[in-house]
Design an enzyme around this catalytic site. Structure first.
Site, PDB file in Angstrom:
ATOM      1  CB  SER A 177      -0.995  -0.063   1.152  1.00 34.88           C
ATOM      2  OG  SER A 177      -1.914   0.868   1.237  1.00 34.88           O
ATOM      3  CB  THR A 178       1.179   4.113   2.306  1.00 36.72           C
ATOM      4  OG1 THR A 178      -0.108   4.206   2.506  1.00 36.72           O
ATOM      5  CG2 THR A 178       1.728   5.574   2.287  1.00 36.72           C
ATOM      6  CG  HIS A 203      -4.119  -0.750  -0.671  1.00 37.73           C
ATOM      7  ND1 HIS A 203      -4.089  -0.632   0.580  1.00 37.73           N
ATOM      8  CD2 HIS A 203      -4.644  -2.061  -0.932  1.00 37.73           C
ATOM      9  CE1 HIS A 203      -4.347  -1.722   1.068  1.00 37.73           C
ATOM     10  NE2 HIS A 203      -4.984  -2.657   0.448  1.00 37.73           N
ATOM     11  CG  MET A 296      -2.090   3.730   6.817  1.00 37.00           C
ATOM     12  SD  MET A 296      -2.475   5.456   6.155  1.00 37.00           S
ATOM     13  CE  MET A 296      -3.248   5.350   4.774  1.00 37.00           C
ATOM     14  CG  ASP A 299      -5.986  -5.380   2.706  1.00 39.41           C
ATOM     15  OD1 ASP A 299      -6.925  -6.064   2.984  1.00 39.41           O
ATOM     16  OD2 ASP A 299      -5.919  -5.090   1.464  1.00 39.41           O
TER      17      ASP A 299
END
Length: 360
Positions: A177-178, A203, A296, A299
């Site tokens: 993600s991030t 993401h 972040m 998930d």
């Protein structure tokens, strides 16, 4: 002593309407204060000196000086956490990926001019979360410039001899993600072409994933593409989950195929790493491997821990090399990681697993 002062945000956007809307939305949030707005990078440069913001929100496309050029100068002279505000267009996707490469910590798609109250509320929640996360990344930004060259310079040696298992009957699955777009590039570009199929859930919104896959394909020995419904998952290929969809690996007639699903968000994400990892667990492969990169939230952590309990190899990126140690940290806290490694050692661990069967 606990720092209770609000996060100071400077909004940089050439649109007066966007500046006013984002200011109003953020000022409603406890713990955040919009200290100023700027219509272009030249005005922003002066306000940064006088206002000393903690976080910038930055439009990707502006007159006089584009956002990416400004960002590169900012990261070189005065590194600050920056969240990009992006338009959902092919051009906006390309510039946003440039911005992430230049040092932006995250991005968010701008809501449309006719967005509903519900859409604006979701945008506000996501933006707030990204601003709060970005505010805590000042130290990581200061060291990332030193870490990135180290991660990209390490090319792992392919072990001699035949692979330890059948590449066509196992998968490598990666969640991120991030900070993940750059971490994925650093990892994938040093991997050789001879590997099991690799499936990736990053993401990312619809419209961005195809551009992201094309960029990766240009710098990797592996062939990288956006996954398509029903296509075979082949060794030597990387399949990026389409933005706004889930990717589930399935087995059909003895081979792996991609199932692209339009189901509801999971863990508030679509695509979701949890969905991909759970589908991999159901395949009951014995030599597949899972990797959790920077991101972040949590998930995929539960599903990855389940795969660990089934005996699959699980690797989590370590805290020092992660931009945000949320997702990999959640795996580690659950006891779901066989190995916790810096980014520049994950490729070697995957090769050991695939060729020697000795990464665990």
């Amino acid at each position: 002593m606990l720092d209770t002062r609000p996060i100071r945000v400077l909004i940089v956007d050439d649109s007066l309407v966007v500046r006013e809307v984002v200011t109003e939305l953020l000022d409603r949030q406890a713990g955040i204060e919009v200290v100023g707005t700027a219509a272009d990078p030249y005005e922003a440069r002066e306000l940064i000196k006088s206002l000393r913001p903690d976080v910038l929100t930055l439009d990707v496309e502006m007159p006089r000086m584009d956002g990416v050029t400004f960002l590169r100068n900012l990261m070189r002279l005065h590194p600050l956490p920056v969240v990009m505000l992006s338009s959902l267009t092919h051009e906006g996707a390309e510039v946003t990926l440039d911005a992430l490469e230049a040092g932006a910590v995250d991005f968010i798609a701008k809501p449309g001019s006719e967005s509903s109250d519900r859409t604006l509320e979701h945008f506000t929640q996501v933006l707030r979360q990204k601003v709060v996360t970005a505010a805590g990344l000042t130290r990581q930004l200061a060291t990332r410039a030193r870490q990135r060259p180290a991660s990209t310079s390490v090319t792992p040696r392919v072990p001699a001899g035949n692979p330890a298992f059948d590449f066509s009957q196992n998968l490598i699955a990666i969640g991120a993600s991030t900070g993940g777009t750059e971490a994925l590039r650093d990892l994938l570009q040093v991997l050789p072409a001879k590997l099991p199929p690799i499936i990736v859930t990053q993401h990312i919104p619809a419209g961005f994933s195809a551009r992201f896959a094309k960029r990766l394909d240009g710098c990797c020995q592996l062939q990288v593409k956006e996954a398509q419904q029903g296509e075979p998952l082949l060794p030597g290929h990387v399949y990026i989950t389409p933005g706004g969809r889930h990717l589930l690996p399935i087995r059909m007639a003895g081979e792996f195929r991609a199932q692209v699903d339009d189901g509801a968000p999971v863990n508030r994400h679509k695509p979701s790493v949890e969905v991909m990892f759970n589908a991999l667990a159901e395949l009951d492969t014995r030599r597949s491997a899972l990797v959790m990169l920077t991101g972040m939230g949590e998930d995929g952590a539960q599903a990855m821990t389940g795969c660990h309990d089934r005996g699959l190899l699980t690797i989590a990126q370590d805290q020092a090399s992660s931009l945000v140690w949320g997702m990999p940290g959640a795996v580690v806290k659950r006891g779901g990681a066989d190995r916790v490694l810096p980014l520049n050692r994950i490729a070697s661990a995957l090769l050991e697993h695939c060729y020697l069967g000795s990464a665990q």
